[in-house]
Structures are given as structure tokens and as C-alpha cells.
Scaffold this active site. Structure first.
Site, PDB file in Angstrom:
ATOM      1  N   ALA A  79       0.866  -1.192   0.000  1.00  0.00           N
ATOM      2  CA  ALA A  79       0.000   0.000   0.000  1.00  0.00           C
ATOM      3  C   ALA A  79       0.896   1.234   0.000  1.00  0.00           C
ATOM      4  CB  ALA A  79      -0.962  -0.006   1.193  1.00  0.00           C
ATOM      5  N   GLY A 116       5.732   8.408   1.083  1.00  0.00           N
ATOM      6  CA  GLY A 116       6.719   8.168   2.145  1.00  0.00           C
ATOM      7  C   GLY A 116       7.626   6.988   1.799  1.00  0.00           C
ATOM      8  N   HIS A 117       7.010   5.888   1.325  1.00  0.00           N
ATOM      9  CA  HIS A 117       7.813   4.723   0.923  1.00  0.00           C
ATOM     10  C   HIS A 117       8.694   5.070  -0.286  1.00  0.00           C
ATOM     11  CE1 HIS A 117       4.187   2.575   2.670  1.00  0.00           C
ATOM     12  NE2 HIS A 117       5.182   2.062   3.356  1.00  0.00           N
ATOM     13  N   ASP A 157       7.463   6.052  12.013  1.00  0.00           N
ATOM     14  CA  ASP A 157       7.434   4.975  13.010  1.00  0.00           C
ATOM     15  C   ASP A 157       8.681   5.118  13.879  1.00  0.00           C
ATOM     16  OD1 ASP A 157       5.030   3.369  12.122  1.00  0.00           O
ATOM     17  OD2 ASP A 157       6.159   3.448  10.272  1.00  0.00           O
TER      18      ASP A 157
HETATM   19  O1  PAF Z   1       6.897  -0.283   8.851  1.00  0.00           O
HETATM   20  C1  PAF Z   1       6.458  -1.283   8.267  1.00  0.00           C
HETATM   21  O2  PAF Z   1       5.839  -1.198   7.211  1.00  0.00           O
HETATM   22  C2  PAF Z   1       6.690  -2.654   8.884  1.00  0.00           C
HETATM   23  O3  PAF Z   1       6.622  -2.605  10.260  1.00  0.00           O
HETATM   24  C3  PAF Z   1       7.991  -3.317   8.419  1.00  0.00           C
HETATM   25  C4  PAF Z   1       9.210  -2.556   8.885  1.00  0.00           C
HETATM   26  C5  PAF Z   1       8.007  -3.436   6.907  1.00  0.00           C
HETATM   27  C6  PAF Z   1       8.086  -4.735   8.995  1.00  0.00           C
HETATM   28  O4  PAF Z   1       7.021  -5.534   8.591  1.00  0.00           O
END
Ligand code: PAF
Length: 284
Positions: A32, A36-37, A152
Site C-alpha cells: 500500500a 513516504g515509501h 514509526d
Molecule cells: O513499517 C512497516 O511497514 C513494517 O513494520 C515493516 C518494517 C516493513 C516490517 O514488517
């Protein structure tokens, strides 16, 4: 972009690329994907010769099966987005590829209490699952650099601890939170907000900004946390915690002069969507 589903094939490919002198930047995700990603992937590409992204919705980090089921899965748009930023390799493994010997096992190292406050208090076992899957993914990919988002914050602190404890030769790069124009931190969960909750969700960031001002002006931590909880407590919104903590130990912060790094973290339900955000209040 190379798409692989089998761990073995990825490892074979990466071995040959490392022998050829490539450096690997790794971005673990649960899919998804949002801006940010993609910012993490861009960074991984700019600092390494090969970027690897994983898309794996890790069952061991969900403490409610409803949350796991509701987690958005959008493989088509995710692959398009990764292609658009020039990502090199994507791993989309099954649960049995990641956990061939079963899912039990938990965190590979003692998390030194970093998993207890804030998210840990409301999501028991969550960080053990995160540490478990990140350690396994690092074992598979063996990257030079690992990219994670500051959104996070507690997760990044725990992964930093994991790297130190395991002695893995991996550099952790934490990228600042990417926000929508109105301040809402980008998150895969935002897709599930109702239009009304989406419109009012920037109140989380506004509250964090207010906290920063109040903290640096010398107001007491307890007082700020209480007022911030009240500010977030609007119809349809239910704050779980607001905590001002030391940025390294994640223990309650005192006055600014007593810490190198201070961060305010919060979690708040908007309808049935749980949002988290944080803001660094002080960083030497
Ligand atoms: O931040 C996330 O999307 C998840 O916690 C991660 C680091 C991919 C681990 O499943």
C-alpha cells in the site's frame, strides 16, 4: 524492475550482484505504498547501486486479526509505483517463504524495554513481530543500508537496537516523515479514513506542533500531555496516548536541558483507523 517471490532466487541474484561490486539499499514495506515509501526507495537508489524493496504483510506484528485482514493489499499499484521511481528489485514472498519453520520465535534479541512504552503498551507483541521479520529480511537481503521512515519513530529506535545487538554490518538510514500538504503524515492506513475523518486528521500534526511550542517554552511535560490528549479528543477521534520521551531511551522526558533528543509521540483513533505520528522537539 525484477520481481521475485522466492527467497532462494533473490539470494542467488543478490550474491552475483555483490560479487560484481554492487551496494544494496533495502526498503522493507508492507505494501500500500505512498510517497513516504517512495522517498525511501529514491534515497536507497541514490546512495547505493541497487535498491531492493520487500512487500510483505507480516502476520506476526498484528495483535488483532481484524487489523491484519483490513490491511490494504494493492500489489498492482505498488508495482507500478516502484517502477515509476526506478526501483531495481522487489521481493513479494509468501508467509511460508519468510517463516519456513513456523511463525513462532519472536524477537531475535532482548528489546531492552524499548518495546514497552507507547505503541508497545497498546499493541502487545507488535515490536517482537517487527524485530522478527526485519531480522529475517536482513538475513535474506544482507543489504549495506536499511531505509526506514521516522513516522514509526519507536520502530526505527528498536531496529537500531536490533542492529547493534546482532552486530549486523548494516547502516540504518531514517528518513524524515513525508506529509500531505495539510500536515497529515502519509500512511497506508489513511486510505481507510472516511472523508470527514480525513478532513479533520491534520489535528494530529497541529497538536504536535502545539506541543513543541509549549515544551520549548518550559511548560511541564505532564500538563502538555494532558492538554494535548484533550485537544485530540474530538467527536469521532479517540486519543490513546500522547507522550514526550527521550529520543534514545524512549523513557519519559523531563526538561529540554536534560536530554540530547526529545520526541513527542501520539496515537489516536479516527473512527476505526488507528493513526500514529511524532515530532522531534529537540535534537542536538
Ligand atoms: O513499517 C512497516 O511497514 C513494517 O513494520 C515493516 C518494517 C516493513 C516490517 O514488517
Amino acid at each position: 524492475m525484477l520481481l521475485l517471490k522466492q527467497v532462494e532466487s533473490l539470494q542467488r541474484f543478490l550474491r552475483s550482484r555483490k560479487e560484481a561490486g554492487d551496494t544494496i539499499g533495502f526498503v522493507p514495506t508492507m505494501g500500500a505504498l505512498h510517497e513516504g515509501h517512495l522517498a525511501l526507495v529514491r534515497k536507497a537508489r541514490s546512495e547505493n547501486t541497487l535498491s531492493v524493496c520487500s512487500i510483505f504483510v507480516n502476520p506476526t506484528q498484528f495483535n488483532e486479526s481484524g487489523d491484519l485482514d483490513a490491511y490494504p493489499r494493492l500489489p498492482g499499484p505498488d508495482l507500478e509505483a516502484l517502477t515509476s521511481v526506478g526501483n531495481d528489485v522487489v521481493l513479494m514472498p509468501s508467509v511460508s517463504e519468510i517463516y519456513p519453520n513456523g511463525k513462532s520465535g519472536g524477537a531475535p534479541v532482548d528489546l531492552a524495554g524499548l518495546d514497552q512504552p507507547m505503541e508497545g503498551a497498546f499493541r502487545p507483541g507488535h515490536f517482537a513481530g517487527v524485530a522478527q521479520v526485519v531480522d529475517r529480511l536482513l538475513d535474506i537481503v544482507q543489504p549495506h543500508r536499511l531505509y526506514m521512515g521516522q513516522k514509526d519513530y519507536q520502530q526505527a529506535a528498536i531496529i537500531g537496537h536490533l542492529l547493534r545487538e546482532t552486530g549486523r554490518p548494516v547502516e540504518l538510514r531514517v528518513h524524515p516523515t513525508i506529509r500531505e500538504a495539510d500536515g497529515l503524515a502519509m500512511s497506508s492506513r489513511n486510505l481507510r479514513l472516511t472523508p470527514d475523518h480525513r478532513e479533520r486528521a491534520p489535528s494530529l500534526y497541529q497538536t504536535l506542533q502545539w506541543i513543541k511550542e509549549a515544551y520549548l517554552q518550559g511548560e511541564s511535560v505532564a500538563q502538555i500531555e494532558q492538554v494535548a490528549m484533550d485537544r485530540l479528543d474530538q467527536p469521532g477521534f479517540r486519543p490513546e496516548y500522547v507522550q514526550i520521551v527521550d529520543g534514545v531511551t524512549l523513557q519519559p522526558a523531563r526538561t529540554p536541558d536534560q536530554h540530547e533528543v526529545v520526541v513527542a509521540c501520539l496515537a489516536c483513533w479516527a473512527g476505526d483507523v488507528r493513526l500514529i505520528d511524532n515530532l522531534i522537539l529537540k535534537d542536538n
